[in-house]
Design an enzyme around this catalytic site. Structure first.
Site, PDB file in Angstrom:
ATOM      1  N   ARG A  97      27.779 -18.682  -7.444  1.00  0.00           N
ATOM      2  CA  ARG A  97      28.922 -18.326  -6.578  1.00  0.00           C
ATOM      3  C   ARG A  97      30.222 -18.684  -7.283  1.00  0.00           C
ATOM      4  O   ARG A  97      31.192 -17.945  -7.240  1.00  0.00           O
ATOM      5  CB  ARG A  97      28.804 -19.049  -5.241  1.00  0.00           C
ATOM      6  CG  ARG A  97      27.987 -18.326  -4.200  1.00  0.00           C
ATOM      7  CD  ARG A  97      26.627 -17.874  -4.708  1.00  0.00           C
ATOM      8  NE  ARG A  97      25.817 -17.220  -3.705  1.00  0.00           N
ATOM      9  CZ  ARG A  97      24.953 -17.836  -2.901  1.00  0.00           C
ATOM     10  NH1 ARG A  97      24.759 -19.151  -2.991  1.00  0.00           N
ATOM     11  NH2 ARG A  97      24.259 -17.143  -2.029  1.00  0.00           N
ATOM     12  N   TRP A 114      25.822 -25.552  -2.393  1.00  0.00           N
ATOM     13  CA  TRP A 114      26.120 -24.123  -2.554  1.00  0.00           C
ATOM     14  C   TRP A 114      27.616 -24.014  -2.748  1.00  0.00           C
ATOM     15  O   TRP A 114      28.378 -24.775  -2.142  1.00  0.00           O
ATOM     16  CB  TRP A 114      25.657 -23.354  -1.313  1.00  0.00           C
ATOM     17  CG  TRP A 114      24.190 -23.511  -1.074  1.00  0.00           C
ATOM     18  CD1 TRP A 114      23.597 -24.330  -0.159  1.00  0.00           C
ATOM     19  CD2 TRP A 114      23.130 -22.879  -1.789  1.00  0.00           C
ATOM     20  NE1 TRP A 114      22.226 -24.232  -0.255  1.00  0.00           N
ATOM     21  CE2 TRP A 114      21.914 -23.347  -1.246  1.00  0.00           C
ATOM     22  CE3 TRP A 114      23.085 -21.949  -2.840  1.00  0.00           C
ATOM     23  CZ2 TRP A 114      20.669 -22.920  -1.718  1.00  0.00           C
ATOM     24  CZ3 TRP A 114      21.840 -21.538  -3.302  1.00  0.00           C
ATOM     25  CH2 TRP A 114      20.658 -22.010  -2.747  1.00  0.00           C
ATOM     26  N   THR A 115      28.046 -23.053  -3.560  1.00  0.00           N
ATOM     27  CA  THR A 115      29.452 -23.112  -3.967  1.00  0.00           C
ATOM     28  C   THR A 115      30.271 -21.883  -3.549  1.00  0.00           C
ATOM     29  O   THR A 115      31.273 -21.572  -4.181  1.00  0.00           O
ATOM     30  CB  THR A 115      29.560 -23.339  -5.493  1.00  0.00           C
ATOM     31  OG1 THR A 115      28.894 -22.266  -6.167  1.00  0.00           O
ATOM     32  CG2 THR A 115      28.965 -24.657  -5.896  1.00  0.00           C
ATOM     33  N   GLU A 116      29.872 -21.228  -2.473  1.00  0.00           N
ATOM     34  CA  GLU A 116      30.723 -20.142  -1.960  1.00  0.00           C
ATOM     35  C   GLU A 116      32.155 -20.645  -1.756  1.00  0.00           C
ATOM     36  O   GLU A 116      33.119 -19.958  -2.092  1.00  0.00           O
ATOM     37  CB  GLU A 116      30.195 -19.627  -0.617  1.00  0.00           C
ATOM     38  CG  GLU A 116      28.955 -18.775  -0.711  1.00  0.00           C
ATOM     39  CD  GLU A 116      27.690 -19.588  -0.551  1.00  0.00           C
ATOM     40  OE1 GLU A 116      27.744 -20.836  -0.693  1.00  0.00           O
ATOM     41  OE2 GLU A 116      26.629 -18.982  -0.287  1.00  0.00           O
ATOM     42  N   ASP A 162      22.252 -15.498  -8.781  1.00  0.00           N
ATOM     43  CA  ASP A 162      22.391 -15.070  -7.384  1.00  0.00           C
ATOM     44  C   ASP A 162      23.134 -13.742  -7.382  1.00  0.00           C
ATOM     45  O   ASP A 162      23.373 -13.166  -8.457  1.00  0.00           O
ATOM     46  CB  ASP A 162      23.121 -16.151  -6.554  1.00  0.00           C
ATOM     47  CG  ASP A 162      22.618 -16.194  -5.122  1.00  0.00           C
ATOM     48  OD1 ASP A 162      22.734 -15.170  -4.436  1.00  0.00           O
ATOM     49  OD2 ASP A 162      22.098 -17.247  -4.688  1.00  0.00           O
ATOM     50  N   HIS A 191      18.754 -11.908  -3.141  1.00  0.00           N
ATOM     51  CA  HIS A 191      19.869 -12.591  -3.822  1.00  0.00           C
ATOM     52  C   HIS A 191      19.938 -12.194  -5.297  1.00  0.00           C
ATOM     53  O   HIS A 191      20.263 -13.015  -6.155  1.00  0.00           O
ATOM     54  CB  HIS A 191      19.715 -14.121  -3.717  1.00  0.00           C
ATOM     55  CG  HIS A 191      20.121 -14.683  -2.391  1.00  0.00           C
ATOM     56  ND1 HIS A 191      21.430 -14.929  -2.059  1.00  0.00           N
ATOM     57  CD2 HIS A 191      19.382 -15.045  -1.314  1.00  0.00           C
ATOM     58  CE1 HIS A 191      21.480 -15.429  -0.823  1.00  0.00           C
ATOM     59  NE2 HIS A 191      20.249 -15.504  -0.339  1.00  0.00           N
ATOM     60  N   ASP A 240      14.394 -17.045  -0.799  1.00  0.00           N
ATOM     61  CA  ASP A 240      15.033 -17.143   0.513  1.00  0.00           C
ATOM     62  C   ASP A 240      15.769 -15.857   0.871  1.00  0.00           C
ATOM     63  O   ASP A 240      16.189 -15.100   0.002  1.00  0.00           O
ATOM     64  CB  ASP A 240      16.023 -18.320   0.549  1.00  0.00           C
ATOM     65  CG  ASP A 240      17.102 -18.182  -0.515  1.00  0.00           C
ATOM     66  OD1 ASP A 240      16.762 -17.788  -1.647  1.00  0.00           O
ATOM     67  OD2 ASP A 240      18.278 -18.448  -0.218  1.00  0.00           O
ATOM     68  N   GLU A 241      15.916 -15.652   2.159  1.00  0.00           N
ATOM     69  CA  GLU A 241      16.851 -14.679   2.738  1.00  0.00           C
ATOM     70  C   GLU A 241      16.755 -13.299   2.104  1.00  0.00           C
ATOM     71  O   GLU A 241      17.775 -12.659   1.850  1.00  0.00           O
ATOM     72  CB  GLU A 241      18.289 -15.199   2.597  1.00  0.00           C
ATOM     73  CG  GLU A 241      18.507 -16.514   3.307  1.00  0.00           C
ATOM     74  CD  GLU A 241      19.910 -17.055   3.111  1.00  0.00           C
ATOM     75  OE1 GLU A 241      20.497 -17.522   4.088  1.00  0.00           O
ATOM     76  OE2 GLU A 241      20.418 -17.029   1.958  1.00  0.00           O
ATOM     77  N   TRP A 288      14.221 -25.757   3.657  1.00  0.00           N
ATOM     78  CA  TRP A 288      15.661 -25.838   3.908  1.00  0.00           C
ATOM     79  C   TRP A 288      16.022 -25.448   5.329  1.00  0.00           C
ATOM     80  O   TRP A 288      16.976 -25.961   5.889  1.00  0.00           O
ATOM     81  CB  TRP A 288      16.436 -24.969   2.904  1.00  0.00           C
ATOM     82  CG  TRP A 288      16.328 -23.490   3.089  1.00  0.00           C
ATOM     83  CD1 TRP A 288      15.299 -22.683   2.697  1.00  0.00           C
ATOM     84  CD2 TRP A 288      17.288 -22.634   3.712  1.00  0.00           C
ATOM     85  NE1 TRP A 288      15.555 -21.378   3.042  1.00  0.00           N
ATOM     86  CE2 TRP A 288      16.775 -21.306   3.659  1.00  0.00           C
ATOM     87  CE3 TRP A 288      18.536 -22.835   4.301  1.00  0.00           C
ATOM     88  CZ2 TRP A 288      17.461 -20.203   4.181  1.00  0.00           C
ATOM     89  CZ3 TRP A 288      19.225 -21.730   4.815  1.00  0.00           C
ATOM     90  CH2 TRP A 288      18.682 -20.445   4.753  1.00  0.00           C
ATOM     91  N   TYR A 328      22.911 -30.441   3.379  1.00  0.00           N
ATOM     92  CA  TYR A 328      23.638 -29.286   2.848  1.00  0.00           C
ATOM     93  C   TYR A 328      25.081 -29.681   2.553  1.00  0.00           C
ATOM     94  O   TYR A 328      25.931 -29.742   3.449  1.00  0.00           O
ATOM     95  CB  TYR A 328      23.512 -28.080   3.796  1.00  0.00           C
ATOM     96  CG  TYR A 328      22.427 -27.135   3.304  1.00  0.00           C
ATOM     97  CD1 TYR A 328      21.207 -27.656   2.875  1.00  0.00           C
ATOM     98  CD2 TYR A 328      22.628 -25.766   3.209  1.00  0.00           C
ATOM     99  CE1 TYR A 328      20.220 -26.818   2.375  1.00  0.00           C
ATOM    100  CE2 TYR A 328      21.639 -24.926   2.713  1.00  0.00           C
ATOM    101  CZ  TYR A 328      20.437 -25.461   2.293  1.00  0.00           C
ATOM    102  OH  TYR A 328      19.470 -24.643   1.781  1.00  0.00           O
ATOM    103  N   ASP A 364      27.392 -28.184   1.137  1.00  0.00           N
ATOM    104  CA  ASP A 364      28.463 -27.182   1.249  1.00  0.00           C
ATOM    105  C   ASP A 364      29.121 -27.236   2.631  1.00  0.00           C
ATOM    106  O   ASP A 364      30.173 -26.646   2.828  1.00  0.00           O
ATOM    107  CB  ASP A 364      27.952 -25.768   0.955  1.00  0.00           C
ATOM    108  CG  ASP A 364      26.694 -25.390   1.721  1.00  0.00           C
ATOM    109  OD1 ASP A 364      25.902 -26.289   2.056  1.00  0.00           O
ATOM    110  OD2 ASP A 364      26.493 -24.189   1.979  1.00  0.00           O
TER     111      ASP A 364
END
Ligand code: ACM
Ligand code: ZN
Length: 638
Positions: free
Chosen positions: A183, A490-492, A212, A286, A352-353, A419, A444, A446
């Site tokens: 990110r 996480w670095t959004e 990602d 992702h 994930d996701e 998670w 988490y 973030d």
């Protein structure tokens, strides 16, 4: 890996017995994080000096390397050039720091990372069965020195350490911290500094989220487009998740990647610090950065752009096509190089996701499902993960993935990183699979660590005190399957290295203590006392950290009569909260928060609050508009 209570009692008895004659000073004077298993203070101190030597067990290069690490760690702030020498039996030397590799270290069960540290008026002795144990003894020793030991320039300090005996070993073997470099990209030098701080806290697993939707960060020689195309995106300054999509012809200038030489350097650097680097190569979802590079691996064929931070939970085509054999050829090529670069037992495959909507309309995917008798798209994902596992195993690696890899059936030997709460981990442990607990609710990093009115924009909520409550072994689960735990950054919302540090510390101290120290030794007030001491060390190390524990957070609610109430809290003990509702700045002469929610008329425009401790403001003034407070109320269910 967990110690039984019996072993603890036996160890306690041994240590206490051995020093019955000593005057016992309360161990609470130490400021070490994580809290060691057993500390026994003795009177006096030992003064470290320029001409001392580090003496290590002869013929053990790994012990010598720990000695060199210690000499290097003290060199800059003290100006000393300690020599490392070898001898058959390092213990008992006067004026030396002895690093002794011995099976007879007094740690029960010869715990692989345990150590005993003894400091007398004559010298320092660290005994351990492994070099890792010696290293952790060195970390404790460094934390016993004044904070200036963290400085990179010459300092004048009293380089004394207290006389004591410590016997110590970790509760869990997996003490992890994840950094997302997709990110936002962080250069290899920063990653090394991040690893340095992990080592101080006795964390031992660095999970590197390398790919990602927003950037592919690892050079793969057989697939050059991954870094020529996939590592770069259109630059954006707006809020993450709301960025403009890429425009036609727009240059992709923002990003970066690690060359394989840099990866090897980081891995070697981490190894010197007894930290395993776990690479994560995301699939099947992702994966937009990979698909932007090789669109033929998708179901729709693209074209794609590396995502610059648009709405990232949109139902976009960002998954590999599991119906296409080329996908597995790609995975094989990537894993071939990844397996050579990373000595870790595991490779993380994400999982994930994954939005599976495009699989439903993809001819290849549907054909694969028919041929393999897969009942649904979850089973198609499981098919991909099982094949990824076989590819990894053919290269001598084991697979770990996020808990969604349970969907459609878990691959035979997979480990699960839980998670979405602990349920996935519990389910996997019940099927006798190894588990790492990493639940959003506790680890988490973030998420906001203080009131959103004071913190840089992000989402969620995870105060330090909640991390300190992290318990990786749920009731009813066989603890042998819980390898340990891990926090994830996480670095959004983390666009630079200073902010990455801010989001990590002090919460990673809490993580470290929950994963290393005995469950029974947890004590929030004492942890905060030691955390405040660690702040000085981070200042000297020029590492950024959050002081959010000193601030006020406000939580609105409605009482039974519908009136708005405000609960104000500060995590730091011994603080009083003062507030105003007339727009002026609060100080200790203003209204004092009574310790229970207060009713505030809704006509008030702005609420301001600050915590005071020891006669001064302890943190920042929180100033928040009433309309923003009201917006925080839970929405009534329709
Ligand atoms: C995750 O946070 N999506 C693993
Ligand atoms: Zn497909």
């Amino acid at each position: 890996m967990n110690r039984s209570a019996l072993q603890l009692i036996v160890l306690a008895a041994a240590v206490v017995g051995a020093a019955a004659a000593a005057t016992v000073v309360k161990p609470s004077t130490l400021k070490v994080i994580p809290q060691p298993v057993l500390v026994q203070m003795r009177p006096g101190s030992f003064h470290l000096r320029p001409g001392m030597s580090i003496v290590v067990t002869a013929g053990k290069p790994e012990a010598r390397r720990v000695g060199a690490y210690l000499a290097n760690a003290v060199a800059a702030p003290t100006g000393w050039k300690w020599k490392v020498s070898e001898t058959a039996k390092p213990s008992g030397r006067h004026d030396a720091i002895a690093l002794e590799l011995t099976q007879d270290d007094g740690i029960p069960g010869n715990h692989p990372e345990g150590y005993a540290l003894t400091i007398t008026g004559h010298g320092v002795r660290i005994q351990a069965a492994t070099a890792a144990g010696l290293f952790y003894g060195v970390q404790t020793l460094l934390q016993l020195l004044p904070p200036e030991i963290e400085s990179s320039t010459l300092e004048h300090a009293d380089w004394n350490v207290p006389c004591l005996r410590i016997a110590d070993y970790p509760r869990f073997a997996w003490r992890g911290l994840m950094l997302d470099v997709s990110r936002h990209f962080f250069p290899a030098d920063f990653v090394k500094r991040y690893i340095d701080r992990m080592a101080r806290a006795k964390l031992n697993l660095f999970h590197w989220h390398l790919v990602d939707d927003n950037g592919w960060r690892i050079e793969i020689k057989a697939l050059p487009l991954l870094t020529q195309v996939g590592a770069w995106r259109a630059p954006r300054l707006g809020r993450w998740g709301q960025s403009e999509p890429v425009k036609d012809g727009e240059a992709a200038t923002d990003g970066g990647f690690y060359t394989q030489d840099e990866i090897r350097e980081v891995v070697a650097y981490a190894k010197e610090r007894f930290i395993t680097v776990l690479p994560e190569i995301e699939m099947p979802g992702h994966s937009l950065a990979a698909l932007a590079s090789y669109p033929e691996l998708s179901c729709t064929g693209g074209p794609f752009h590396v995502d610059p931070g648009t709405s990232f939970y949109a139902k976009v085509d960002n998954a590999f096509c599991p119906g296409n054999e080329k996908t597995f050829e790609f995975i094989d090529k990537v894993f071939t190089e990844v397996a050579r670069l990373f000595p870790s037992e595991y490779v993380h495959i994400g999982g994930d996701e994954c939005y599976k909507g495009f699989w439903k309309t993809c001819e290849k995917c549907q054909r694969r499902m028919a041929e393999e008798h897969l009942a649904n798209e979850e089973e198609l994902q499981s098919y991909l993960v099982r094949r990824a596992e076989r590819i990894l195993e053919s290269k001598g690696k084991r697979l770990i993935g996020w808990d969604e890899i349970l969907q459609g059936g878990l691959a035979p030997n997979a480990a699960v990183m839980s998670w979405r709460g602990m349920d996935g981990g519990i389910a996997a442990a019940k099927m006798n699979h190894p588990v790492v607990m990493s639940p959003t609710g506790f680890v988490y990093l973030d998420y906001y660590q203080g009131d959103p009115g004071l913190e840089p924009t992000t989402f969620g909520r995870l105060p330090l005190s909640t991390v300190y409550k992290f318990e990786p072994v749920p009731e009813g689960v066989d603890s042998r399957y819980i390898l340990g735990g891990q926090a994830n950054l996480w670095t959004e919302s983390v666009p630079n290295t200073r902010h990455a540090e801010y989001m990590t510390w002090p919460r990673a101290f809490a993580l470290a203590e929950t994963l290393w120290s005995p469950k029974t030794s947890r004590n929030w007030e004492d942890f905060m006392r030691r955390t405040e001491a660690q702040f000085e060390r981070l200042d000297d190390a020029q590492v950024n950290y959050a002081r959010s524990v000193y601030d006020v957070a406000i939580t609105p609610a409605r009482d039974s009569s519908g009136k708005l109430t405000l609960r104000m809290s500060s995590e730091i003990g011994g603080a009083d909260i003062y507030y105003t509702i007339d727009g002026t700045n609060p100080d200790s002469f203003m209204m004092k928060y009574p310790g229970a929610p207060v009713t505030v008329p809704e006509e008030v425009y702005v609420v301001k609050a600050v915590a005071w401790r020891n006669g001064k403001p302890s943190g920042r003034v929180l100033s928040i508009l009433m309309r923003d407070l009201i917006a925080r109320l839970p929405r009534p269910r329709s």
